[in-house]
Design a protein around this motif. Structure first.
Motif, PDB file in Angstrom:
ATOM      1  N   SER A 284       0.890  -1.164  -0.048  1.00 46.67           N
ATOM      2  CA  SER A 284       0.066  -0.043  -0.048  1.00 46.67           C
ATOM      3  C   SER A 284       0.876   1.209   0.085  1.00 46.67           C
ATOM      4  O   SER A 284       0.562   2.344  -0.598  1.00 46.67           O
ATOM      5  CB  SER A 284      -0.958   0.118   1.299  1.00 46.67           C
ATOM      6  N   ARG A 285       1.921   1.372   0.983  1.00 47.90           N
ATOM      7  CA  ARG A 285       2.954   2.392   0.905  1.00 47.90           C
ATOM      8  C   ARG A 285       3.700   2.545  -0.420  1.00 47.90           C
ATOM      9  O   ARG A 285       3.723   3.577  -0.982  1.00 47.90           O
ATOM     10  CB  ARG A 285       3.775   2.310   1.948  1.00 47.90           C
ATOM     11  N   ALA A 286       4.206   1.539  -1.060  1.00 48.94           N
ATOM     12  CA  ALA A 286       4.827   1.544  -2.189  1.00 48.94           C
ATOM     13  C   ALA A 286       3.817   2.095  -3.242  1.00 48.94           C
ATOM     14  O   ALA A 286       4.226   2.921  -4.299  1.00 48.94           O
ATOM     15  CB  ALA A 286       5.257   0.125  -2.588  1.00 48.94           C
ATOM     16  N   GLU A 287       2.699   1.820  -3.512  1.00 45.89           N
ATOM     17  CA  GLU A 287       1.740   2.063  -4.417  1.00 45.89           C
ATOM     18  C   GLU A 287       1.405   3.725  -4.260  1.00 45.89           C
ATOM     19  O   GLU A 287       1.372   4.421  -5.099  1.00 45.89           O
ATOM     20  CB  GLU A 287       0.381   1.387  -4.444  1.00 45.89           C
ATOM     21  N   ALA A 288       1.264   4.046  -3.001  1.00 42.36           N
ATOM     22  CA  ALA A 288       1.181   5.569  -2.845  1.00 42.36           C
ATOM     23  C   ALA A 288       2.220   6.292  -3.145  1.00 42.36           C
ATOM     24  O   ALA A 288       2.027   7.638  -3.696  1.00 42.36           O
ATOM     25  CB  ALA A 288       0.637   5.720  -1.387  1.00 42.36           C
ATOM     26  N   ASN A 289       3.351   5.750  -2.851  1.00 42.12           N
ATOM     27  CA  ASN A 289       4.805   6.535  -3.394  1.00 42.12           C
ATOM     28  C   ASN A 289       4.812   6.712  -4.773  1.00 42.12           C
ATOM     29  O   ASN A 289       5.267   7.607  -5.438  1.00 42.12           O
ATOM     30  CB  ASN A 289       5.980   6.018  -2.687  1.00 42.12           C
ATOM     31  N   ASN A 290       4.422   5.482  -5.736  1.00 40.82           N
ATOM     32  CA  ASN A 290       4.441   5.743  -7.006  1.00 40.82           C
ATOM     33  C   ASN A 290       3.554   6.555  -7.588  1.00 40.82           C
ATOM     34  O   ASN A 290       3.385   6.750  -8.708  1.00 40.82           O
ATOM     35  CB  ASN A 290       4.226   3.973  -7.626  1.00 40.82           C
ATOM     36  N   ALA A 291       2.280   6.733  -6.823  1.00 44.20           N
ATOM     37  CA  ALA A 291       1.163   7.469  -7.409  1.00 44.20           C
ATOM     38  C   ALA A 291       1.457   9.008  -7.603  1.00 44.20           C
ATOM     39  O   ALA A 291       0.948   9.668  -8.160  1.00 44.20           O
ATOM     40  CB  ALA A 291      -0.274   7.351  -6.699  1.00 44.20           C
ATOM     41  N   ARG A 292       2.468   9.470  -6.665  1.00 46.84           N
ATOM     42  CA  ARG A 292       2.773  10.825  -6.574  1.00 46.84           C
ATOM     43  C   ARG A 292       3.616  11.230  -7.592  1.00 46.84           C
ATOM     44  O   ARG A 292       4.041  11.253  -8.641  1.00 46.84           O
ATOM     45  CB  ARG A 292       3.824  11.075  -5.092  1.00 46.84           C
TER      46      ARG A 292
END
Length: 93
Positions: free
Chosen positions: A85-93
Motif C-alpha cells: 500500500s505504501r509503495a503504491e502510494a509513493n508511486n502515485a505521486r
C-alpha cells in the motif's frame, strides 16, 4: 488531494482488518484447545511441521502454538499489505 471521506475509509479498513485478525487468532487458540483436549488421549507429543521440534499435546500447549502461528502469519501478511500500500502510494505521486 485527499478528502475527509477518503481518510475515514482508510481508517475503517484498517480497523476491520485488525478485528478480523483478532477473531482469527482467538479461533486458532480455541481450535488448538479442542485439538489438544482430544489429541492428548492418543499421543503425548507432536512434531512441528515435520521437524525434530516437538510440542506436548496438551490443551494449553496446542492452543498457544495455534495463537503464535496464526499471529505470526497474519502479522507477515498484514505487513506485506501495508508495504504494498505504501509503495503504491509513493508511486502515485
Amino acid at each position: 488531494m485527499n478528502s475527509e471521506s477518503d481518510t475515514a475509509s482508510r481508517g475503517t479498513g484498517r480497523r476491520i482488518m485488525l478485528a478480523v485478525g483478532a477473531i482469527v487468532v482467538v479461533l486458532s487458540g480455541a481450535i488448538g484447545w479442542l485439538v489438544g483436549s482430544n489429541g492428548a488421549v492418543a499421543i503425548s507429543e507432536a512434531a512441528v511441521l515435520g521437524t525434530n521440534l516437538t510440542i506436548p499435546v496438551t490443551p494449553a500447549a496446542v492452543a498457544f502454538y495455534g495463537l503464535v502461528v496464526s499471529t505470526a502469519l497474519l502479522s507477515l501478511l498484514f505487513g506485506l499489505v501495508e508495504f504494498a500500500s505504501r509503495a503504491e502510494a509513493n508511486n502515485a505521486r
